[in-house]
Motif scaffolding. Structure first.
Motif, PDB file in Angstrom:
ATOM      1  N   ARG A 125      12.740 -12.528 -38.803  1.00  0.00           N
ATOM      2  CA  ARG A 125      13.734 -12.844 -37.654  1.00  0.00           C
ATOM      3  C   ARG A 125      15.023 -12.102 -38.323  1.00  0.00           C
ATOM      4  O   ARG A 125      15.624 -11.752 -37.423  1.00  0.00           O
ATOM      5  CB  ARG A 125      14.225 -14.396 -37.631  1.00  0.00           C
ATOM      6  N   GLY A 126      14.864 -11.843 -39.396  1.00  0.00           N
ATOM      7  CA  GLY A 126      16.044 -10.981 -40.023  1.00  0.00           C
ATOM      8  C   GLY A 126      15.996 -10.772 -41.554  1.00  0.00           C
ATOM      9  O   GLY A 126      14.790 -11.230 -42.060  1.00  0.00           O
ATOM     10  N   ALA A 127      16.931 -10.331 -42.208  1.00  0.00           N
ATOM     11  CA  ALA A 127      16.919 -10.071 -43.747  1.00  0.00           C
ATOM     12  C   ALA A 127      18.257 -10.122 -44.202  1.00  0.00           C
ATOM     13  O   ALA A 127      19.188  -9.543 -43.783  1.00  0.00           O
ATOM     14  CB  ALA A 127      16.021  -8.809 -44.012  1.00  0.00           C
ATOM     15  N   VAL A 128      18.469 -10.590 -45.742  1.00  0.00           N
ATOM     16  CA  VAL A 128      19.255 -10.283 -46.431  1.00  0.00           C
ATOM     17  C   VAL A 128      18.864  -9.304 -47.681  1.00  0.00           C
ATOM     18  O   VAL A 128      18.025  -9.450 -48.214  1.00  0.00           O
ATOM     19  CB  VAL A 128      19.732 -11.627 -47.363  1.00  0.00           C
ATOM     20  N   THR A 149      16.996  -8.861 -34.163  1.00  0.00           N
ATOM     21  CA  THR A 149      16.868  -8.817 -35.448  1.00  0.00           C
ATOM     22  C   THR A 149      18.097  -8.921 -36.213  1.00  0.00           C
ATOM     23  O   THR A 149      19.043  -7.716 -35.739  1.00  0.00           O
ATOM     24  CB  THR A 149      15.635  -7.816 -36.068  1.00  0.00           C
ATOM     25  N   SER A 150      18.561  -9.687 -37.033  1.00  0.00           N
ATOM     26  CA  SER A 150      19.743  -9.482 -37.950  1.00  0.00           C
ATOM     27  C   SER A 150      19.624  -9.082 -39.231  1.00  0.00           C
ATOM     28  O   SER A 150      18.362  -9.793 -39.923  1.00  0.00           O
ATOM     29  CB  SER A 150      20.231 -11.039 -37.598  1.00  0.00           C
ATOM     30  N   VAL A 151      20.431  -8.426 -39.746  1.00  0.00           N
ATOM     31  CA  VAL A 151      20.428  -7.895 -41.059  1.00  0.00           C
ATOM     32  C   VAL A 151      21.932  -7.850 -41.803  1.00  0.00           C
ATOM     33  O   VAL A 151      22.724  -7.410 -41.362  1.00  0.00           O
ATOM     34  CB  VAL A 151      19.753  -6.364 -41.235  1.00  0.00           C
ATOM     35  N   LEU A 174      18.254   1.069 -38.983  1.00  0.00           N
ATOM     36  CA  LEU A 174      18.187  -0.208 -38.365  1.00  0.00           C
ATOM     37  C   LEU A 174      18.996  -0.392 -37.160  1.00  0.00           C
ATOM     38  O   LEU A 174      18.520  -0.974 -36.070  1.00  0.00           O
ATOM     39  CB  LEU A 174      18.474  -1.477 -39.485  1.00  0.00           C
ATOM     40  N   THR A 175      20.355   0.178 -37.206  1.00  0.00           N
ATOM     41  CA  THR A 175      21.191  -0.065 -35.946  1.00  0.00           C
ATOM     42  C   THR A 175      20.531   0.939 -34.792  1.00  0.00           C
ATOM     43  O   THR A 175      20.447   0.499 -33.649  1.00  0.00           O
ATOM     44  CB  THR A 175      22.693   0.403 -36.250  1.00  0.00           C
ATOM     45  N   ASP A 180      21.073  -6.032 -35.335  1.00  0.00           N
ATOM     46  CA  ASP A 180      22.510  -6.495 -35.568  1.00  0.00           C
ATOM     47  C   ASP A 180      22.918  -6.469 -36.988  1.00  0.00           C
ATOM     48  O   ASP A 180      22.140  -7.111 -37.836  1.00  0.00           O
ATOM     49  CB  ASP A 180      22.819  -7.939 -35.161  1.00  0.00           C
ATOM     50  N   VAL A 181      23.518  -5.471 -37.627  1.00  0.00           N
ATOM     51  CA  VAL A 181      23.664  -5.129 -38.990  1.00  0.00           C
ATOM     52  C   VAL A 181      24.919  -5.370 -39.508  1.00  0.00           C
ATOM     53  O   VAL A 181      25.836  -4.760 -38.869  1.00  0.00           O
ATOM     54  CB  VAL A 181      23.245  -3.821 -39.474  1.00  0.00           C
ATOM     55  N   THR A 182      25.160  -5.924 -40.365  1.00  0.00           N
ATOM     56  CA  THR A 182      26.382  -6.259 -41.251  1.00  0.00           C
ATOM     57  C   THR A 182      26.405  -5.889 -42.461  1.00  0.00           C
ATOM     58  O   THR A 182      25.634  -6.131 -43.468  1.00  0.00           O
ATOM     59  CB  THR A 182      26.580  -7.890 -41.406  1.00  0.00           C
ATOM     60  N   VAL A 183      27.212  -4.740 -42.704  1.00  0.00           N
ATOM     61  CA  VAL A 183      27.295  -4.130 -44.337  1.00  0.00           C
ATOM     62  C   VAL A 183      28.452  -4.768 -45.020  1.00  0.00           C
ATOM     63  O   VAL A 183      29.493  -4.806 -44.390  1.00  0.00           O
ATOM     64  CB  VAL A 183      27.262  -2.733 -44.007  1.00  0.00           C
TER      65      VAL A 183
END
Length: 207
Positions: A125-128, A149-151, A174-175, A180-183
Motif C-alpha cells: 500500500r505504501g512505504a517508509v 501508493t503513498s511513500v 516514484l512520482t 504520492d511521495v513525501t520527502v
C-alpha cells in the motif's frame, strides 16, 4: 527453500483496522532489528519482519552488491521477486489484509522496499523508506501504475553511504509513476534522527 522458510518474526495487530508493517532491516542486522521502530511508528500495527537471505562476509543483506554503492541489479530483481513471494505466502498464512501492508525499510532494507514498489506494484500500500537509494540504479524502471501508493522518504543531506541525489532520483521515479511521495531531508548522515521518525509516525497515521 520455500517462501515461509525465511526466518521472520510476526506480531499480530493490537488495534482494529491497523495495517501490517513489513520491516526490512539494513545491512548486518536481522529480523529483530526494526521491531522497536515498528512499535514506535505505529504501536497497534501488525509487524512482519523477515531476515535478508544474502550473506556478505557474515552480514545479512537483501541483495548482492558489486562494491559500496554499486548494486548487482539482476540480483535486486531476483531477490525482490523472492520478497514478493514471501509477503504473499505469509499474508495468506496469517490471513493479513494485503491491501494494508506497508513497508518500513532502512538503508539496504529501504532499497529492496523501493524495488518492490517499482517491480511489484500493488504488493504494498505504501512505504517508509529511510536512507534509500534508487534500487535499479542506471536501469530505467518500467512505467508501472503506482497511483494510490503513498511513500515517505527520509534522507540525510550529509549521508556518505546513500547520497542525497539518490533519494531525489528515487522520489522522481516514484512520482513519475503516480505515487504520492513525501520527502523529508535532515542535515545528518546515514541515521534515523528523532524528528524524521516523528514525521514518519505522523505520516503513517494519515495513510
Amino acid at each position: 527453500m520455500t517462501s515461509t522458510d525465511v526466518p521472520y518474526v510476526f506480531h499480530p495487530a493490537t488495534e482494529p483496522g491497523a495495517p501490517t508493517l513489513l520491516l526490512l532491516h539494513g545491512t548486518g542486522a536481522d529480523e529483530h532489528d526494526l521491531l522497536g521502530l515498528g512499535r514506535t511508528l505505529y504501536p497497534g500495527a501488525a509487524l512482519l519482519s523477515p531476515r535478508g537471505q544474502v550473506n556478505e562476509n557474515g552480514a545479512n543483506r537483501w541483495f548482492r552488491r558489486l562494491r559500496e554503492g554499486v548494486f548487482d541489479v539482476d540480483d535486486v530483481v531476483a531477490r525482490t521477486d523472492d520478497l514478493a513471494d514471501f509477503v504473499n505466502a505469509v499474508a495468506a498464512k496469517h490471513e493479513l489484509d494485503t491491501r494494508r501492508i506497508l513497508a518500513v525499510g532502512f538503508s539496504n532494507g529501504a532499497n529492496i522496499a523501493a524495488a518492490a514498489l517499482l517491480l511489484h506494484p500493488g504488493l504494498l500500500r505504501g512505504a517508509v523508506l529511510l536512507a534509500a537509494a534508487a534500487p535499479l540504479q542506471d536501469r530505467q524502471p518500467d512505467m508501472v501504475d503506482l497511483s494510490g501508493t503513498s511513500v515517505f522518504l527520509g534522507a540525510g543531506t550529509a549521508d556518505p553511504i546513500t547520497p542525497i541525489d539518490q533519494a531525489h532520483l528515487l522520489a522522481e521515479q516514484l512520482t513519475e509513476r503516480g505515487a504520492d511521495v513525501t520527502v523529508t531531508q535532515h542535515p545528518g548522515g546515514h541515521a534515523l534522527p528523532p524528528n524524521v521518525v516523528d514525521e514518519a509516525r505522523s505520516w503513517l497515521r494519515k495513510v
